[in-house]
Design a protein around this motif. Structure first.
Motif, PDB file in Angstrom:
ATOM      1  N   ALA A 317       0.744  -1.056  -0.090  1.00 19.41           N
ATOM      2  CA  ALA A 317      -0.066   0.063   0.070  1.00 19.41           C
ATOM      3  C   ALA A 317       0.859   1.233  -0.029  1.00 19.41           C
ATOM      4  CB  ALA A 317      -0.773   0.129   1.258  1.00 19.41           C
ATOM      5  N   PRO A 318       0.420   2.332  -0.529  1.00 18.23           N
ATOM      6  CA  PRO A 318       1.287   3.620  -0.509  1.00 18.23           C
ATOM      7  C   PRO A 318       1.642   4.052   0.778  1.00 18.23           C
ATOM      8  CG  PRO A 318      -0.488   3.770  -2.213  1.00 18.23           C
ATOM      9  CD  PRO A 318      -0.733   2.457  -1.311  1.00 18.23           C
ATOM     10  N   MET A 319       2.636   4.624   0.941  1.00 16.94           N
ATOM     11  CA  MET A 319       3.090   5.220   2.320  1.00 16.94           C
ATOM     12  C   MET A 319       2.416   6.464   2.335  1.00 16.94           C
ATOM     13  SD  MET A 319       5.296   7.708   3.429  1.00 16.94           S
ATOM     14  CE  MET A 319       6.139   8.196   2.123  1.00 16.94           C
ATOM     15  N   LYS A 320       1.821   6.764   3.797  1.00 11.27           N
ATOM     16  CA  LYS A 320       1.333   8.102   3.931  1.00 11.27           C
ATOM     17  C   LYS A 320       2.408   8.856   4.798  1.00 11.27           C
ATOM     18  CE  LYS A 320      -3.093  10.047   5.485  1.00 11.27           C
ATOM     19  NZ  LYS A 320      -4.350   9.601   5.901  1.00 11.27           N
ATOM     20  N   HIS A 321       2.876   8.393   5.835  1.00 11.58           N
ATOM     21  CA  HIS A 321       3.820   9.187   6.646  1.00 11.58           C
ATOM     22  C   HIS A 321       4.909   7.995   7.099  1.00 11.58           C
ATOM     23  CE1 HIS A 321       1.545  12.671   7.302  1.00 11.58           C
ATOM     24  NE2 HIS A 321       0.169  12.179   7.430  1.00 11.58           N
ATOM     25  N   ILE A 322       5.858   8.880   7.406  1.00 13.54           N
ATOM     26  CA  ILE A 322       7.121   7.966   8.052  1.00 13.54           C
ATOM     27  C   ILE A 322       7.410   8.689   9.563  1.00 13.54           C
ATOM     28  CG2 ILE A 322       9.375   7.223   8.251  1.00 13.54           C
ATOM     29  CD1 ILE A 322       9.228   6.955   5.020  1.00 13.54           C
ATOM     30  N   ILE A 324       9.458   8.518  13.534  1.00  8.99           N
ATOM     31  CA  ILE A 324      10.499   8.040  14.345  1.00  8.99           C
ATOM     32  C   ILE A 324      10.130   8.128  15.708  1.00  8.99           C
ATOM     33  CG2 ILE A 324      12.969   7.726  14.784  1.00  8.99           C
ATOM     34  CD1 ILE A 324      13.430   8.505  11.916  1.00  8.99           C
ATOM     35  N   GLU A 325      10.139   7.255  16.640  1.00  9.07           N
ATOM     36  CA  GLU A 325       9.766   7.205  18.062  1.00  9.07           C
ATOM     37  C   GLU A 325       9.759   6.237  18.771  1.00  9.07           C
ATOM     38  OE1 GLU A 325       9.744   9.566  21.035  1.00  9.07           O
ATOM     39  OE2 GLU A 325       9.021  10.653  19.341  1.00  9.07           O
ATOM     40  N   TRP A 326      10.098   6.238  19.998  1.00  5.00           N
ATOM     41  CA  TRP A 326      10.460   4.936  20.816  1.00  5.00           C
ATOM     42  C   TRP A 326      11.590   4.113  20.454  1.00  5.00           C
ATOM     43  CZ3 TRP A 326       5.133   5.237  18.823  1.00  5.00           C
ATOM     44  CH2 TRP A 326       4.245   5.862  19.721  1.00  5.00           C
ATOM     45  N   GLY A 327      12.573   4.740  19.586  1.00  2.00           N
ATOM     46  CA  GLY A 327      13.937   4.043  19.196  1.00  2.00           C
ATOM     47  C   GLY A 327      13.629   3.256  17.944  1.00  2.00           C
ATOM     48  N   ASP A 328      12.325   3.069  17.438  1.00  2.00           N
ATOM     49  CA  ASP A 328      11.927   2.605  16.006  1.00  2.00           C
ATOM     50  C   ASP A 328      11.506   3.594  14.870  1.00  2.00           C
ATOM     51  OD1 ASP A 328      12.748   0.262  17.347  1.00  2.00           O
ATOM     52  OD2 ASP A 328      10.770  -0.161  18.147  1.00  2.00           O
ATOM     53  N   LEU A 329      11.573   2.854  14.048  1.00  2.00           N
ATOM     54  CA  LEU A 329      10.905   3.616  12.591  1.00  2.00           C
ATOM     55  C   LEU A 329       9.513   2.992  12.408  1.00  2.00           C
ATOM     56  CD1 LEU A 329      12.819   5.018   9.672  1.00  2.00           C
ATOM     57  CD2 LEU A 329      10.848   3.448   9.279  1.00  2.00           C
ATOM     58  N   PHE A 330       8.566   3.837  12.186  1.00  2.00           N
ATOM     59  CA  PHE A 330       7.238   3.563  11.773  1.00  2.00           C
ATOM     60  C   PHE A 330       7.027   3.802  10.362  1.00  2.00           C
ATOM     61  CE2 PHE A 330       7.518   3.471  16.242  1.00  2.00           C
ATOM     62  CZ  PHE A 330       7.155   2.400  16.677  1.00  2.00           C
ATOM     63  N   LEU A 331       6.120   3.132   9.616  1.00  2.00           N
ATOM     64  CA  LEU A 331       5.680   3.405   8.185  1.00  2.00           C
ATOM     65  C   LEU A 331       4.136   3.346   8.262  1.00  2.00           C
ATOM     66  CD1 LEU A 331       7.280   2.855   4.943  1.00  2.00           C
ATOM     67  CD2 LEU A 331       4.719   2.537   5.199  1.00  2.00           C
ATOM     68  N   LEU A 332       3.492   4.441   8.401  1.00  2.00           N
ATOM     69  CA  LEU A 332       1.817   4.464   8.154  1.00  2.00           C
ATOM     70  C   LEU A 332       1.344   4.436   6.445  1.00  2.00           C
ATOM     71  CD1 LEU A 332      -0.908   4.950   9.326  1.00  2.00           C
ATOM     72  CD2 LEU A 332      -0.311   7.328   9.346  1.00  2.00           C
ATOM     73  N   THR A 333       0.627   3.697   6.182  1.00  2.00           N
ATOM     74  CA  THR A 333       0.085   3.182   5.023  1.00  2.00           C
ATOM     75  C   THR A 333      -1.024   4.060   4.714  1.00  2.00           C
ATOM     76  OG1 THR A 333      -1.098   1.428   5.207  1.00  2.00           O
ATOM     77  CG2 THR A 333       1.301   1.134   4.703  1.00  2.00           C
ATOM     78  N   THR A 334      -1.394   4.313   3.563  1.00  2.00           N
ATOM     79  CA  THR A 334      -2.859   4.838   3.129  1.00  2.00           C
ATOM     80  C   THR A 334      -4.065   4.172   3.501  1.00  2.00           C
ATOM     81  OG1 THR A 334      -2.744   3.981   0.895  1.00  2.00           O
ATOM     82  CG2 THR A 334      -1.907   6.267   1.262  1.00  2.00           C
ATOM     83  N   GLU A 335      -3.754   2.964   3.884  1.00  2.00           N
ATOM     84  CA  GLU A 335      -4.967   1.996   4.312  1.00  2.00           C
ATOM     85  C   GLU A 335      -5.093   2.268   5.906  1.00  2.00           C
ATOM     86  OE1 GLU A 335      -3.686  -1.774   2.979  1.00  2.00           O
ATOM     87  OE2 GLU A 335      -4.099  -1.314   1.072  1.00  2.00           O
ATOM     88  N   GLY A 336      -4.095   2.705   6.605  1.00  2.00           N
ATOM     89  CA  GLY A 336      -4.278   2.907   7.978  1.00  2.00           C
ATOM     90  C   GLY A 336      -3.396   2.023   8.613  1.00  2.00           C
TER      91      GLY A 336
END
Length: 939
Positions: A317-322, A324-336
């Motif tokens: 799914a397309p990326m919506k937001h990237i 970084i917090e709590w020592g890790d990297l997170f990727l939020l997709t357009t699907e939630g």
């Protein structure tokens, strides 16, 4: 720009985040902005609400931030409770608000500290970039029409804010970032340029300076968290920029829509690119083009320093937001959906590199992270093992040298001994000495290597190295002597004040006896005495006059260390080498225990001062004269000269006086007996007679009588013949007179101190029936004492008693029966031991046969080390002990059971001692000669 080959690895663990139902709705289409900070996630929606989400992705708080427009930008000041929000409504100016999350207003929401309407030349253009300095003194807002507005003022206390458009261009603003320091710099990116603008400090007010005439797309600019520089993502590469211009760049060809800095990595979002060029590019960077689905986006994590891809995947799914917090990297997709990207542990990453034999990259990775040097050394060691197996011995040795601090030296030494790489071995051993980790065995091996190569120059360089001693001195000297390098051995011993060893080398190795005497005469009294006594006989044999003079000086208390040495005379001259006249060339400080880097010749001294120095009394404990007597064996003339000098000394102690006069008397008589000429013999006898004349004769009467009788010296026999303390003579006087009771009393009195009396008494008691009858039970006492003290063996006793028929077998029956019973008991004990050893041997052989031929069933359920339940991988030993593989230090073909290893080591040591003792014939003979029972000697 040259393209760089990127290796691809799987260094990142990806896992989906389980989002509670209450939060999942917020991640949908209503989400308009997102930021992180202070261990929270902040979500802005199109209806003006702000939702604060915790680490568990649960909504902790929500509040209405703006009445109109959607929240398009947010910034949380990390470490504070301040939140900056920007709401946009194209019909009105954008509104910026500063919130204090730790304070509440009357409605229960957070307190709004200030509100500012952001000015733009043309309202219809939206905000495209947003940046805030850490103290909130300035806020930069970039618009799609190419203008940048700076808001300055006290936004926290709402004391007024000033706005100014500081930059305008024809291209849209695609990114804003600040860099704080002595001056605050604002980086501005447009679609066609990269610029810097000083917004605080020296240079403020000057126009923006162009860093590059190539810009970047929206979302393709981010700060480097490690260096503070700016990262720009373009289709051909990733570029870095600082205040002075462009820095390093990293070629990575692919379209890019987003870039973020995460730890040591650069996170890139790359949309698909049509055509075969895209597939070739993916294949070049380690991504399989077959895995790419048409129209998908690739998410990649790059380590730009070490040039490898830590992670790459095609996003479903397309990326919506990237974020970084709590020592890790997170990727939020357009699907939630949210995916967590967590770096694997260092050990896991290293194991991946080990599997591909990428040891250099593993070393670079460890150095970049800055791990403990001991852990880095483990990598060097593994790399060395890999190179060694490939036959690259020289390069492998370089790795072993880098890991020398925590590598067991025997592991490396054994490898190079097997391959006979003596030059590599020398290099490793020298490094061990430089690091202070060398043992006696290492020094021995290194010197043996030098000797094998006959490399005298390296040997000299090793032993003459300046600074602290890096090896065991005694071992080095011993090896030099053993290899015939006497000069080097003497140098080492002299340099480090080992005077005893210098004398050893001069006497035992170089055979320079005259120089040895002179060297001893330069030592301090204690050291001089030790070396003089050690080599007295040898020195007297080769340098009798000079050695005797040294004895006289020392035993008369007149010894003074010489500072100017008398060179050996021509009659004493011996073969010389480069070490000739060593004793005369060495500085005094070396022989008194001092040490220096180099030996220097002593400076000339004034003769008068030298004489005064030698006249100064030197206090030392003068040894007893008798300690020197044994040194003069076979040197009677020198001995007489020594004794005559000592007897002339005043204030002699009585004990010393007795020893000296008695010995001198004996030597005079011995000299007289050895003379065939009557005149010469009379001269020596007159000297002996003069010693024993007078009333206060220091020689005991018994000695005079004995020595006179042995030498047939009639004048000495005229002295008093009786002297107390002649116990054997007293006993024999009773036996000669057939006074049995007197003999028994003398035996009881003197027997404990003179065991020989019991042997004489046994012979006397068995000499006649009458004496035996008078002795009565005393014969049993004598036999018991002879048996207890081991004066005679039973056979010798029987032989002594069988010379005549006085003593019958019945008389000594008790004595014989006790000896026989004792022997029988020893025989029975030995037989029982033999039987037990045979039984134990048979049992052990059966166990060995079972281990070799029968299957072994391991039924242990718990680890013998940790006590936990066994699980795979498991290591079983034939002793039926089982362990977790992780509980063992290492597992290889030579692994031993930790429980049984101590016992096995003890048994091996006992067996080795038995094997070693098989060749110790001298020790066996010595034990045999001292033993009472020569058939029962056990070594």
């Amino acid at each position: 720009m040259a393209l760089t080959s990127w290796k691809a690895f799987n260094f990142i663990d990806v896992s989906p985040v389980k989002i509670p139902d209450e939060s999942s709705a917020l991640l949908g289409s209503d989400l308009s902005s997102l930021c992180t900070g202070s261990a929270n996630l902040f979500l802005g929606t199109i209806d003006g609400f702000v939702h604060i989400v915790t680490q568990g992705f649960r909504v902790a708080r929500s509040f209405k931030a703006h009445d109109t427009g959607s929240i398009t930008h947010m910034k949380q000041i990390d470490g504070t409770s301040l939140l900056v929000t920007v709401s946009e409504d194209l019909s009105n100016e954008p509104v910026l608000k500063v919130w204090a999350l730790n304070a509440e207003n009357k409605g229960g929401g957070p307190q709004c500290l200030s509100t500012v309407s952001v000015q733009n030349a043309r309202r219809q253009f939206p905000i495209s970039a947003f940046a805030v300095v850490d103290d909130l003194s300035q806020v930069a807002v970039g618009f799609a029409n190419g203008s940048v507005t700076i808001i300055r003022g006290d936004l926290i206390h709402d004391r007024g804010a000033r706005q100014r458009i500081v930059f305008e261009s024809e291209e849209p603003i695609t990114g804003l970032e600040t860099q704080e320091g002595s001056v605050t710099v604002l980086y501005i990116s447009t679609t066609s340029r990269i610029l810097t603008l000083v917004i605080s400090g020296r240079g403020q007010g000057q126009p923006a300076r162009v860093l590059d005439d190539t810009g970047c797309a929206l979302g393709c600019m981010t700060p480097d968290q490690e260096t503070g520089d700016i990262l720009i993502a373009r289709e051909d590469a990733v570029y870095t920029y600082g205040p002075r211009g462009r820095g390093p760049s990293y070629a990575f060809e692919s379209p890019k829509t987003s870039i973020r800095s995460f730890r040591d990595y650069v996170a890139l979002v790359c949309p698909p690119k049509a055509g075969s060029g895209r597939r070739e590019s993916l294949r070049k960077y380690g991504v399989n083009p077959g895995d790419e689905v048409f129209g998908t986006t690739t998410f990649t994590l790059l380590d730009t320093d070490l040039k490898f891809i830590a992670h790459s995947e095609a996003l479903v799914a397309p990326m919506k937001h990237i974020f970084i917090e709590w020592g890790d990297l997170f990727l939020l997709t357009t699907e939630g959906k949210i995916f967590r990207y967590r770096e694997k542990s260092l050990q896991q990453r290293l194991e991946i590199l080990y599997e591909r034999n990428l040891y250099i990259l593993a070393i670079n990775l460890a150095q970049k992270i800055g791990i403990d040097p001991l852990q880095q050394n483990a990598i060097y060691r593994k790399y060395g093992d890999f190179l060694y197996q490939r036959g690259d011995y020289d390069t492998a040795m370089q790795q072993y040298l880098r890991a020398i601090d925590n590598t067991e030296p025997s592991q490396v030494i054994r490898k190079y001994l097997d391959t006979q790489r003596i030059h590599n071995l020398i290099e490793y051993l020298e490094e061990l000495h430089d690091h202070g980790r060398a043992t006696v065995d290492h020094t021995t091996l290194l010197l043996n290597c030098y000797a094998k190569l006959k490399d005298t120059s390296k040997l000299d360089s090793f032993i003459q190295a300046p600074g602290e001693l890096k090896f065991d001195l005694e071992t080095a000297i011993a090896m030099c002597r053993q290899g015939g390098y006497f000069e080097q051995a003497a140098y080492l011993a002299t340099k480090h004040g080992e005077n005893d060893m210098v004398v050893d080398i001069l006497v035992e190795d170089s055979k320079k006896y005259a120089e040895a005497v002179e060297y001893i005469w330069r030592l301090e009294p204690e050291a001089a005495y030790y070396n003089l006594m050690k080599y007295a006989r040898v020195l007297l044999a080769h340098c009798p006059e000079r050695t005797t003079e040294l004895f006289k000086a020392y035993y008369t208390g007149q010894y003074r260390p010489h500072t100017d040495v008398e060179l050996p005379s021509e009659s004493q001259a011996q073969p010389t080498s480069t070490m000739q006249s060593l004793a005369s060339l060495l500085p005094l400080r070396y022989m008194t225990g001092g040490g220096g880097a180099e030996a220097e010749a002593p400076a000339p001294k004034d003769a008068t001062a030298e004489e005064n120095h030698e006249d100064v009394p030197l206090e030392y404990e003068v040894p007893k004269p008798r300690t020197a007597f044994s040194a003069f064996v076979d040197h009677s003339q020198e001995f007489i000269s020594f004794l005559e000098t000592l007897v002339q000394q005043p204030d002699l102690k009585r004990e010393a006086k007795i020893d000296l006069f008695t010995t001198l008397f004996e030597m005079y008589l011995d000299a007289a007996k050895g003379k065939k000429d009557a005149t010469e013999k009379q001269e020596w006898e007159n000297k002996a007679k003069k010693l024993i004349e007078g009333k206060d004769i220091p020689i005991s009467t018994s000695n005079v009588l004995l020595l006179s009788d042995l030498s047939n010296f009639r004048e000495g026999s005229t002295l008093v013949r009786e002297q107390e303390g002649l116990r054997l003579d007293i006993f024999r006087s009773f036996t000669s007179a057939k006074d049995t009771q007197g003999a028994i009393q003398a035996l009881r009195r003197y027997g404990p101190d003179e065991p020989q009396l019991y042997v004489d008494a046994l012979t006397y008691f068995a000499s006649s029936p009458q004496i035996l009858e008078e002795a009565g039970d005393e014969l049993d006492v004598v036999l018991r004492r002879i048996d207890q003290d081991g004066l005679l063996s039973p056979l010798q006793v029987i032989q002594a008693l069988s010379n005549n028929a006085v003593v019958t077998m019945g008389r000594v029956k008790k004595y014989l029966s006790e000896n026989i019973d004792r022997e029988r008991k020893e025989i029975n004990t030995n037989r029982r031991l033999i039987a037990s050893y045979k039984s134990e041997t048979a049992t052990k052989k059966e166990e060995l046969d079972n281990l070799a031929n029968q299957p072994i069933v391991f039924q242990s359920r718990r680890c013998q080390s940790c006590g936990g339940t066994l699980d795979l991988p498991t290591v079983h030993f034939l002793c039926r002990h089982s362990f977790h593989e992780r509980c063992l230090n290492h597992v290889d073909d030579d692994a031993q059971c930790p429980v049984c290893a101590p016992t096995n080591s003890t048994l091996r040591a006992i067996r080795q001692r038995q094997v070693d003792s098989a060749d110790q014939h001298d020790l066996f003979k010595a034990e045999l000669s001292r033993s009472r029972d020569r058939f029962g000697v056990i070594i």
